[in-house]
Scaffold this motif. Sequence first.
Motif, mmCIF file in Angstrom:
data_model
loop_
_atom_site.group_PDB
_atom_site.id
_atom_site.type_symbol
_atom_site.label_atom_id
_atom_site.label_comp_id
_atom_site.label_asym_id
_atom_site.label_seq_id
_atom_site.Cartn_x
_atom_site.Cartn_y
_atom_site.Cartn_z
ATOM 1 N N ASP A 70 0.868 -1.151 0.153
ATOM 2 C CA ASP A 70 0.003 0.014 0.141
ATOM 3 C C ASP A 70 0.897 1.209 -0.067
ATOM 4 O O ASP A 70 1.943 1.406 0.441
ATOM 5 C CB ASP A 70 -1.031 0.038 1.232
ATOM 6 C CG ASP A 70 -0.264 0.245 2.492
ATOM 7 O OD1 ASP A 70 0.089 1.304 2.848
ATOM 8 O OD2 ASP A 70 -0.171 -0.754 3.167
ATOM 9 N N VAL A 71 0.266 2.401 -0.298
ATOM 10 C CA VAL A 71 1.096 3.495 -0.491
ATOM 11 C C VAL A 71 1.785 4.073 0.628
ATOM 12 O O VAL A 71 2.723 4.972 0.682
ATOM 13 C CB VAL A 71 0.196 4.866 -1.308
ATOM 14 C CG1 VAL A 71 -0.256 4.392 -2.581
ATOM 15 C CG2 VAL A 71 -1.141 4.870 -0.264
ATOM 16 N N GLN A 87 5.541 3.483 0.838
ATOM 17 C CA GLN A 87 6.479 3.973 -0.008
ATOM 18 C C GLN A 87 7.631 4.544 0.441
ATOM 19 O O GLN A 87 8.815 3.962 -0.022
ATOM 20 C CB GLN A 87 5.836 4.986 -1.103
ATOM 21 C CG GLN A 87 6.503 5.452 -2.281
ATOM 22 C CD GLN A 87 5.719 6.003 -3.141
ATOM 23 O OE1 GLN A 87 4.429 6.435 -2.834
ATOM 24 N NE2 GLN A 87 6.425 6.822 -4.158
ATOM 25 N N GLY A 110 2.614 1.243 -5.321
ATOM 26 C CA GLY A 110 1.912 1.589 -4.317
ATOM 27 C C GLY A 110 0.299 1.480 -4.560
ATOM 28 O O GLY A 110 0.115 1.672 -5.763
ATOM 29 N N LEU A 117 -4.093 3.612 -7.160
ATOM 30 C CA LEU A 117 -3.624 4.348 -6.036
ATOM 31 C C LEU A 117 -5.053 4.940 -5.349
ATOM 32 O O LEU A 117 -4.915 5.534 -4.143
ATOM 33 C CB LEU A 117 -2.936 5.522 -6.402
ATOM 34 C CG LEU A 117 -1.579 5.671 -7.215
ATOM 35 C CD1 LEU A 117 -1.111 6.699 -7.714
ATOM 36 C CD2 LEU A 117 -0.601 4.711 -6.189
#
Length: 417
Positions: free
Chosen positions: A148-149, A152, A179, A252
């Motif tokens: 998941d973002v 990052q 992400g 995203l």
Amino acid sequence: MVLVVLELGEFYKASKKRFDEDPAFKGRAQQAVVRLQGGETSYRRAWAQICEISRNEFNKVYQRLGVQLEEKGESFYNPYIPGVIEQLSNQGLVEESQGARVIHIEGVNIPLIVVKSDGGYNYASTDMAALWYRLNEEKAEWIIYVTDVGQQQHFEMAAKLAGWLPANDNMYPKASHVGFGLVLGEDGKRFRTRNTEVVRLVDLLDEAKNRSKSVLIERGKAAEWTEQELEHTAEAVGYGAVKYADLKNNRLTNYTFNFDQMLNDKVRLLLLLIFIVQCAIPMKHKANIFAIPIVGNTAVYLLYAHARICSIIRKSGKDIDELKKTGVLTLDHDDERGLGLHLLQFSEVVEEACTNLLPNVLCEYLYNLSENFTKFYSNCQVVGSAEETSRLLLCEATAVVMRKCFHLLGITPVYKI
């Protein structure tokens, strides 16, 4: 085994709750991790049993999705961690900080902890060891992290701090972070296995397939097809529905998971492949079933379009392979040219989707291809026309590109309805 997995999930959530609320339990748990990482037999035996239960359950999902993996879990890299940390220390990157060993990164306020104060390793130490292994043992050219973002920054820090990769992101070897948006519960909070009543993916896939098969049987396909054909089509439609419903969206974007909505808005709509929603529509609406069109950016529309192309070629009675050798393709009609030009864009779209790691770009192309074909077929007679050979070749070219798209998206095409 399913009951064991469910019980293991409940045990996990209860343990996490106690970990957060009971300091003494938290301390024992942290020491247990250190002893596990140190190779203590009793802990490794229990860990191996948990892994096997989880692996068996994961394999059910992989089998349904057609996924093949080379398994290298976090524990695989454990033996490499001390050597990697020593290498980073020799580079002058590792420092002592309040009993822990950390790496300070320019521009980042919080240091990256690679050895905890209790002597245990964490995600950062494992990720550094994994990066070293992939670069030095597997000789990887392009490493892609899919999380998941929110993670990052972590992976960008891990990938760049050691100086193992070129400063220019366009040079190889390189590492990229893919992400994706968070899956949220109906309360709007992040969907976490450890403290949320989650819906298992295997259950969602099975429900999609079973509803697809039920509808096929109701449409009389059990009498027309073999059991193998029935199973194959039910899986293709059901699994394809779930896959495409996610892949067509920008990765995203966050979305709220709701089991009923997933089935009603996505799977049930997608099952219209065989002109159905009989099992999903209330009795009072069944008279209007056949008024529902097969349209929209859904797997059903795409699978139907492909099956229709195959049907056109079959009904022509022509040997398409022979036509490829002797036929000539001419694009005189506007809709023929529009379809042909869209086909020519395929390689560019694949390159864009791969370069930017965005599968929704390919989904959009595939949907527009189906739209262009529908327009062409609506305005250009194929079988029995003076242009039959050319238009059959155009149909075949469209079907070939559609199958390439399906392959890249992990969706199984169907050839008849």
